[in-house]
Design a protein around this motif. Structure first.
Motif, short mmCIF file in Angstrom:
data_model
loop_
_atom_site.label_atom_id
_atom_site.label_comp_id
_atom_site.label_asym_id
_atom_site.label_seq_id
_atom_site.Cartn_x
_atom_site.Cartn_y
_atom_site.Cartn_z
N ALA A 194 0.83 -1.21 0.00
CA ALA A 194 0.00 0.00 0.00
C ALA A 194 0.87 1.25 0.00
O ALA A 194 0.55 2.24 -0.69
CB ALA A 194 -0.94 -0.01 1.20
N ASP A 249 2.23 1.58 -3.46
CA ASP A 249 1.16 2.06 -4.34
C ASP A 249 0.86 3.53 -4.07
O ASP A 249 0.65 4.31 -5.01
CB ASP A 249 -0.11 1.23 -4.14
N MET A 250 0.84 3.90 -2.78
CA MET A 250 0.58 5.29 -2.44
C MET A 250 1.69 6.19 -2.97
O MET A 250 1.41 7.29 -3.49
CB MET A 250 0.45 5.45 -0.92
N LYS A 251 2.94 5.74 -2.86
CA LYS A 251 4.06 6.54 -3.37
C LYS A 251 3.92 6.74 -4.87
O LYS A 251 4.15 7.83 -5.39
CB LYS A 251 5.39 5.86 -3.05
N GLU A 286 1.12 6.63 -6.57
CA GLU A 286 -0.02 7.53 -6.79
C GLU A 286 0.40 8.97 -6.51
O GLU A 286 0.07 9.88 -7.29
CB GLU A 286 -1.19 7.15 -5.88
N ILE A 287 1.11 9.16 -5.39
CA ILE A 287 1.54 10.52 -5.04
C ILE A 287 2.52 11.04 -6.09
O ILE A 287 2.45 12.21 -6.51
CB ILE A 287 2.15 10.55 -3.62
N TRP A 290 -8.23 8.19 -7.54
CA TRP A 290 -7.41 8.35 -6.34
C TRP A 290 -8.23 9.05 -5.29
O TRP A 290 -8.84 10.08 -5.54
CB TRP A 290 -6.15 9.15 -6.69
N ASN A 341 -8.52 10.27 -1.12
CA ASN A 341 -7.76 10.62 0.06
C ASN A 341 -8.07 9.70 1.21
O ASN A 341 -9.07 9.28 1.54
CB ASN A 341 -8.07 12.05 0.46
#
Length: 168
Positions: free
Chosen positions: A121, A124-126, A128-129, A166, A168
């Motif tokens: 996660a 994946d978040m990195k 996405e960011i 995406w 928050n």
């Protein structure tokens, strides 16, 4: 004296001889066999009592022997039950230990899986960011070229990010 009874001496002697013969015959044929029969009966009763006493002693010995055997069997039964209980307790402890070990393994695997999911996660978040940052940078650069205000650019980036999935 015999004459006073009205019997002559010859008759008296005859009666006396008859009486003695009768007593001799009765003694030989009835009294002695009767005494022999009484002696045999007495001996058979004595033998029966002796035999009964011997039989009672043997029965008492057998009873004591059986009592000892029963006590021994009961003790062996208690020992078997005691051993079976100890084995059952040991098996129960082994089963509980195995269950605890399996539970600890399952918890460790779950924690490892959670950690991997968390790391995935985070990756994946990195991504996405990073993609969002690149998109934002592209928009800012694009708008700077067009001289559009930065606030409008940020609003546009947020709107596009929401539309791509995406959250928050």
């Amino acid at each position: 004296m015999v004459e006073a009874l009205g019997i002559s001496l010859k008759e008296f002697i005859f009666y006396l001889i008859n009486f003695l013969i009768l007593v001799g015959i009765l003694t030989k044929f009835l009294y002695r066999p009767f005494l022999d029969m009484l002696a045999k009966r007495k001996q058979s009763i004595k033998d029966a009592l002796d035999n009964a006493e011997l039989t009672n002693r043997r029965a008492d010995e057998k009873m004591e022997n059986y009592d000892r055997r029963i006590a021994k069997v009961e003790e062996e039964g208690r020992e078997i039950i005691r051993n079976a209980k100890m084995k059952a307790d040991a098996q129960a402890r082994d089963i509980i230990d195995e269950a605890n070990k399996q539970a600890a393994d399952m918890i460790a695997k779950a924690e490892t899986a959670i950690q991997k999911e968390k790391e995935k996660a985070m990756v994946d978040m990195k991504h996405e960011i990073a993609a969002l940052a690149i998109l934002a940078a592209e928009k800012i650069v694009e708008h700077e070229i067009q001289k559009v205000g930065q606030e409008a650019v940020v609003d546009e980036i947020i709107r596009q990010a929401r539309s791509t999935g995406w959250k928050n």
